[in-house]
Design a protein around this motif. Structure first.
Motif, mmCIF file in Angstrom:
data_model
loop_
_atom_site.group_PDB
_atom_site.id
_atom_site.type_symbol
_atom_site.label_atom_id
_atom_site.label_comp_id
_atom_site.label_asym_id
_atom_site.label_seq_id
_atom_site.Cartn_x
_atom_site.Cartn_y
_atom_site.Cartn_z
ATOM 1 N N HIS A 161 0.802 -1.203 -0.118
ATOM 2 C CA HIS A 161 0.069 -0.025 -0.116
ATOM 3 C C HIS A 161 0.901 0.993 -0.055
ATOM 4 O O HIS A 161 1.706 1.432 0.796
ATOM 5 C CB HIS A 161 -0.908 0.079 1.280
ATOM 6 C CG HIS A 161 -2.016 -0.988 1.084
ATOM 7 N ND1 HIS A 161 -2.007 -2.276 1.593
ATOM 8 C CD2 HIS A 161 -3.320 -0.626 0.733
ATOM 9 C CE1 HIS A 161 -3.352 -2.803 1.263
ATOM 10 N NE2 HIS A 161 -4.081 -1.887 0.689
ATOM 11 N N THR A 194 -0.728 4.324 0.254
ATOM 12 C CA THR A 194 -1.399 4.831 1.303
ATOM 13 C C THR A 194 -2.527 3.531 1.516
ATOM 14 O O THR A 194 -2.742 2.501 0.991
ATOM 15 C CB THR A 194 -2.043 6.123 0.791
ATOM 16 O OG1 THR A 194 -3.023 5.781 -0.108
ATOM 17 C CG2 THR A 194 -1.232 7.076 0.312
ATOM 18 N N THR A 195 -3.395 4.098 2.704
ATOM 19 C CA THR A 195 -4.322 3.052 3.026
ATOM 20 C C THR A 195 -5.391 2.829 1.688
ATOM 21 O O THR A 195 -6.032 1.815 1.595
ATOM 22 C CB THR A 195 -5.011 3.376 4.199
ATOM 23 O OG1 THR A 195 -5.643 4.849 3.991
ATOM 24 C CG2 THR A 195 -4.397 3.337 5.374
ATOM 25 N N GLU A 196 -5.430 3.883 0.948
ATOM 26 C CA GLU A 196 -6.487 3.943 -0.060
ATOM 27 C C GLU A 196 -5.666 3.308 -1.630
ATOM 28 O O GLU A 196 -6.631 2.794 -2.366
ATOM 29 C CB GLU A 196 -7.066 5.066 -0.437
ATOM 30 C CG GLU A 196 -7.810 5.832 0.755
ATOM 31 C CD GLU A 196 -7.128 6.198 1.955
ATOM 32 O OE1 GLU A 196 -5.978 6.800 1.649
ATOM 33 O OE2 GLU A 196 -7.714 6.383 2.836
ATOM 34 N N ILE A 197 -4.603 3.241 -1.496
ATOM 35 C CA ILE A 197 -4.015 3.127 -2.945
ATOM 36 C C ILE A 197 -3.037 1.765 -2.626
ATOM 37 O O ILE A 197 -2.200 1.670 -1.844
ATOM 38 C CB ILE A 197 -2.890 4.244 -3.351
ATOM 39 C CG1 ILE A 197 -3.517 5.540 -3.525
ATOM 40 C CG2 ILE A 197 -2.129 3.984 -4.531
ATOM 41 C CD1 ILE A 197 -2.912 6.840 -3.762
ATOM 42 N N LYS A 198 -3.625 0.809 -3.252
ATOM 43 C CA LYS A 198 -2.862 -0.663 -3.208
ATOM 44 C C LYS A 198 -2.255 -0.996 -4.590
ATOM 45 O O LYS A 198 -2.857 -0.585 -5.745
ATOM 46 C CB LYS A 198 -3.918 -1.592 -3.090
ATOM 47 C CG LYS A 198 -3.395 -2.984 -2.966
ATOM 48 C CD LYS A 198 -4.197 -4.167 -2.658
ATOM 49 C CE LYS A 198 -3.547 -5.439 -2.268
ATOM 50 N NZ LYS A 198 -4.584 -6.574 -1.978
ATOM 51 N N ALA A 201 -8.448 11.963 -10.637
ATOM 52 C CA ALA A 201 -7.648 11.540 -9.121
ATOM 53 C C ALA A 201 -6.152 11.664 -9.495
ATOM 54 O O ALA A 201 -5.246 11.681 -8.379
ATOM 55 C CB ALA A 201 -7.974 10.072 -9.090
#
Length: 271
Positions: free
Chosen positions: A11, A13-17, A252
């Motif tokens: 990850h 970030t927590t949103e971007i895997k 995005a």
């Protein structure tokens, strides 16, 4: 020689895997790695080795295509614990040996968690070098910059490992020099006798697929540069980035600092 593709999920970030591929090159009595994934993926690589009948101490070399965190994360671990030599180009060496420098010049979220520790580069390689793995097997170094300053690809016989050289459709294009990217794509296109291409973040390519990917990549670079030059009137970089993202219908992407750097390298250069 056998090639094992090892998928490393992580990850940003927590949103971007994201994920990256590490390649284990297996010979009769030893192994080498092409890139090393993110920090913390040591156990995944070691498990893959054991499952394939090797001990992690069989790794004799870690060949880094470039210095970005998802490629260098376990290099120091395998060097320190098992004595593997680390290979990389001169232009990427400073960021590998000093990750604080890399972070200061290319800050990304979660950087230190991904990059792990700095590591010594034991042998600097450059375009045209041949590094022998055995009496009859060697790695040929191919200079393929553009995605970063001094990325290299590695050819072994009729296969080549191409790191992040080729931007692909549907994913965010990240490069620091459009002309060098185009040149590197042409270099890969001109290789003869290649049966498989192994990228770091996509499926394995056949020659037919690679030809299609290269054409797509050239179009990605050309279209993006054209859009940037058309919209660039000297405005602030963040404004230009927003305008480009709007044009591409990729809102995005404007939050990604690496895409902002891509936009910057495509801007009109002052004469």
């Amino acid at each position: 020689m056998r090639i094992k593709q090892i998928k490393i999920d992580f990850h940003v970030t927590t949103e971007i895997k994201r994920f990256v591929y590490v390649y284990l090159i297996e010979m009769e009595e030893s192994c080498v790695l092409i890139d090393s994934g993110v920090a913390g993926s040591e156990a995944i690589i070691e498990k893959a080795m054991v499952e394939n009948g090797h001990h992690p101490s069989d790794i004799k070399g870690v060949f880094l295509t470039h210095a970005h965190p998802d490629h260098i994360g376990t290099a120091n671990y395998f060097r320190e614990k098992y004595g593997a030599k680390v290979y990389a180009s001169e232009g990427e060496r400073a960021w590998i040996e000093n990750i604080d420098l890399q972070f200061s010049e290319r800050p990304i979220p979660n950087f230190y968690h991904l990059a792990g520790q700095s590591t010594v580069v034991d042998q600097v390689v450059q375009d045209g070098d041949k590094v022998y793995l055995s009496d009859d097997t060697y790695i040929e170094v191919i200079g393929t910059p553009g995605h970063c300053a001094d990325e290299v690809s590695y050819r072994i016989g009729d296969v080549v490992f191409i790191g992040d050289v080729v931007p692909v459709r549907g994913d965010i294009p990240i490069f620091i020099h459009p002309d060098e990217t185009r040149h590197s794509l042409s270099v890969l296109e001109g290789l003869s006798g290649i049966k498989k291409y192994y990228p770091a973040w996509d499926q394995t390519y056949s020659p037919k697929m690679m030809k299609e990917k290269i054409e797509n990549a050239k179009e990605i670079v050309n279209v993006l540069e054209t859009i940037v030059l058309d919209l660039d009137h000297g405005q602030e970089l963040f404004v230009l980035t927003e305008q480009v993202c709007e044009k591409l219908h990729r809102s995005a992407w404007k939050a990604n600092p690496l895409f902002t750097k891509t936009i910057a390298c495509c801007r009109r250069k002052e004469k």
